[in-house]
Design a protein around this motif. Structure first.
Motif, mmCIF file in Angstrom:
data_model
loop_
_atom_site.group_PDB
_atom_site.id
_atom_site.type_symbol
_atom_site.label_atom_id
_atom_site.label_comp_id
_atom_site.label_asym_id
_atom_site.label_seq_id
_atom_site.Cartn_x
_atom_site.Cartn_y
_atom_site.Cartn_z
ATOM 1 N N GLN A 30 -19.897 -19.228 -18.980
ATOM 2 C CA GLN A 30 -19.924 -17.814 -19.366
ATOM 3 C C GLN A 30 -21.319 -17.472 -19.887
ATOM 4 N N PRO A 31 -21.937 -16.439 -19.302
ATOM 5 C CA PRO A 31 -23.306 -16.103 -19.716
ATOM 6 C C PRO A 31 -23.388 -15.557 -21.127
ATOM 7 N N LYS A 32 -24.529 -15.832 -21.765
ATOM 8 C CA LYS A 32 -24.900 -15.181 -23.024
ATOM 9 C C LYS A 32 -26.158 -14.385 -22.709
ATOM 10 N N VAL A 33 -26.114 -13.103 -22.964
ATOM 11 C CA VAL A 33 -27.273 -12.257 -22.669
ATOM 12 C C VAL A 33 -28.216 -12.220 -23.865
ATOM 13 N N CYS A 34 -29.488 -12.452 -23.594
ATOM 14 C CA CYS A 34 -30.519 -12.266 -24.612
ATOM 15 C C CYS A 34 -30.727 -10.754 -24.758
ATOM 16 N N GLU A 66 -28.854 -18.410 -20.863
ATOM 17 C CA GLU A 66 -27.939 -19.362 -21.495
ATOM 18 C C GLU A 66 -26.494 -19.146 -21.062
ATOM 19 N N ALA A 67 -25.705 -20.217 -21.204
ATOM 20 C CA ALA A 67 -24.285 -20.147 -20.858
ATOM 21 C C ALA A 67 -23.495 -21.044 -21.784
ATOM 22 N N LYS A 84 -29.879 -22.860 -20.361
ATOM 23 C CA LYS A 84 -29.438 -23.662 -21.491
ATOM 24 C C LYS A 84 -27.918 -23.581 -21.582
ATOM 25 N N VAL A 85 -27.253 -24.725 -21.737
ATOM 26 C CA VAL A 85 -25.795 -24.743 -21.754
ATOM 27 C C VAL A 85 -25.287 -25.248 -23.102
ATOM 28 N N SER A 86 -24.355 -24.509 -23.687
ATOM 29 C CA SER A 86 -23.735 -24.978 -24.927
ATOM 30 C C SER A 86 -22.362 -25.552 -24.627
ATOM 31 N N VAL A 87 -22.103 -26.712 -25.204
ATOM 32 C CA VAL A 87 -20.864 -27.452 -24.968
ATOM 33 C C VAL A 87 -20.078 -27.522 -26.273
ATOM 34 N N ASN A 88 -18.776 -27.232 -26.203
ATOM 35 C CA ASN A 88 -17.924 -27.298 -27.398
ATOM 36 C C ASN A 88 -17.611 -28.744 -27.760
#
Ligand code: C2E
Ligand code: MG
Ligand code: MG
Ligand code: MG
Length: 279
Positions: free
Chosen positions: A45-49, A57-58, A113-117
């Motif tokens: 899921q994208p995160k918009v700057c 980022e996602a 950039k990917v964030s992982v839970n």
């Protein structure tokens, strides 16, 4: 004890318990198989700057491609994975797949950039730091393209050890986010105690941001200010309306994530979405 509930109550109660544990057992067995058969996949899921209106980022969100039930959402199997200790194996697969994906996107000229839970159990798992270090090296992923999302409850389980582990992870160059901020046993002091870079405002706070009177969104404003004062970047989760997005921009929130921009999607769809969005 149970019998005191009376005949009907007894029947009902015992039946409930049986069904519950049977379902649980089936789910646990299925999940073990799923891990062996590569049935878990990752959506992004994208995160918009908000400053640049660009996607860099996602968030990686696990999905289970169940042979009978179809796509199963994490809400129903993550709790069971946690109870049965399978969560570490689930989390490792998600992390490896995310690294493979970052690498694949880099090869196509896209840097995401990917964030992982991360669950509490994973965090306290002995090999976590070496696992992360080894995996990013194996997939030639620059550490700055990895972020880990932690919840408040997972931080407070064993705070002293957690601080040590988080410092080691940060030393690798990985960034750390606090997820669902504001929903846990919030003691604000942990924001300073743990080496956190990113604060994700829980989507429940976004509900106070309506087009009718966005200025009333007192808590959201306060959380953004708090995070910024602690040198953290802010992500707003669950952005569903244009009014919320405008409000967040106006309040200098750093990133927005939510259905308004896109739901979590498969990797190929994500790639196409970013190409279109950033064009
Ligand atoms: P989360 O980490 O807070 O992830 C955000 C959740 O909110 C996702 O649900 C996402 O689909 C949903 N969401 C995003 N935008 C919106 C919006 O605009 N409105 C609404 N109503 N919801 C939105 P999802 O994918 O079902 O995941 C649920 C939770 O499961 C996650 O919450 C996270 O706690 C957990 N989870 C997901 N993947 C993993 C994983 O790989 N490992 C662990 N440990 N937990 C995971
Ligand atoms: Mg998350
Ligand atoms: Mg969240
Ligand atoms: Mg949430």
């Amino acid at each position: 004890k149970v019998k005191q509930l009376g005949g009907a109550g007894f029947e009902f109660y015992s039946e409930e318990m049986q069904t519950g544990s049977l379902e649980r057992l089936k789910m646990e067995n299925d999940l073990r198989k799923a891990l062996q058969r590569d049935e878990l996949c990752v959506y992004y899921q994208p995160k918009v700057c908000l400053k640049e209106n660009k996607i860099y980022e996602a968030e990686a969100l696990v999905r289970w491609n169940h042979p009978e039930s179809g796509l199963v959402s994490p809400g129903s199997f993550i709790p069971i994975a946690e109870e049965t200790g399978l969560i570490s194996a689930v989390g490792e697969q998600v992390f490896v797949q995310s690294c493979q994906q970052i690498s694949a996107w880099l090869n196509k000229g896209l840097s995401i950039k990917v964030s992982v839970n991360l669950s509490a159990q994973q965090l306290l798992h002995n090999d976590l730091v070496s696992f992360i270090g080894d995996t990013i090296k194996a997939h030639k992923v620059p550490a700055h393209l990895i972020e880990l999302e932690l919840t408040e409850s997972s931080l407070i389980e064993d705070p002293e050890r957690t601080v040590e582990i988080l410092e080691q992870i940060k030393a690798l160059g990985v960034t750390l986010a606090i997820d669902d901020f504001g929903t846990g046993y919030s003691s604000l002091s942990y924001l300073q105690r743990f080496p956190l870079d990113i604060l994700k405002i829980d989507r429940s706070f976004l509900k106070e941001v309506t087009s009718a009177d966005p200025q009333q969104a007192t808590l959201t404003k306060a959380i953004i200010a708090l995070g910024h004062n602690l040198d953290m970047k802010i992500v707003a989760e669950g952005v569903e309306t244009r009014a919320q997005l405008d409000f967040l921009k106006y309040q200098h929130c750093d990133y927005a994530q939510g259905f308004l921009i896109s739901p979590p999607v498969p990797a190929q769809t994500f790639f196409e979405l970013v190409e279109r969005y950033n064009a």
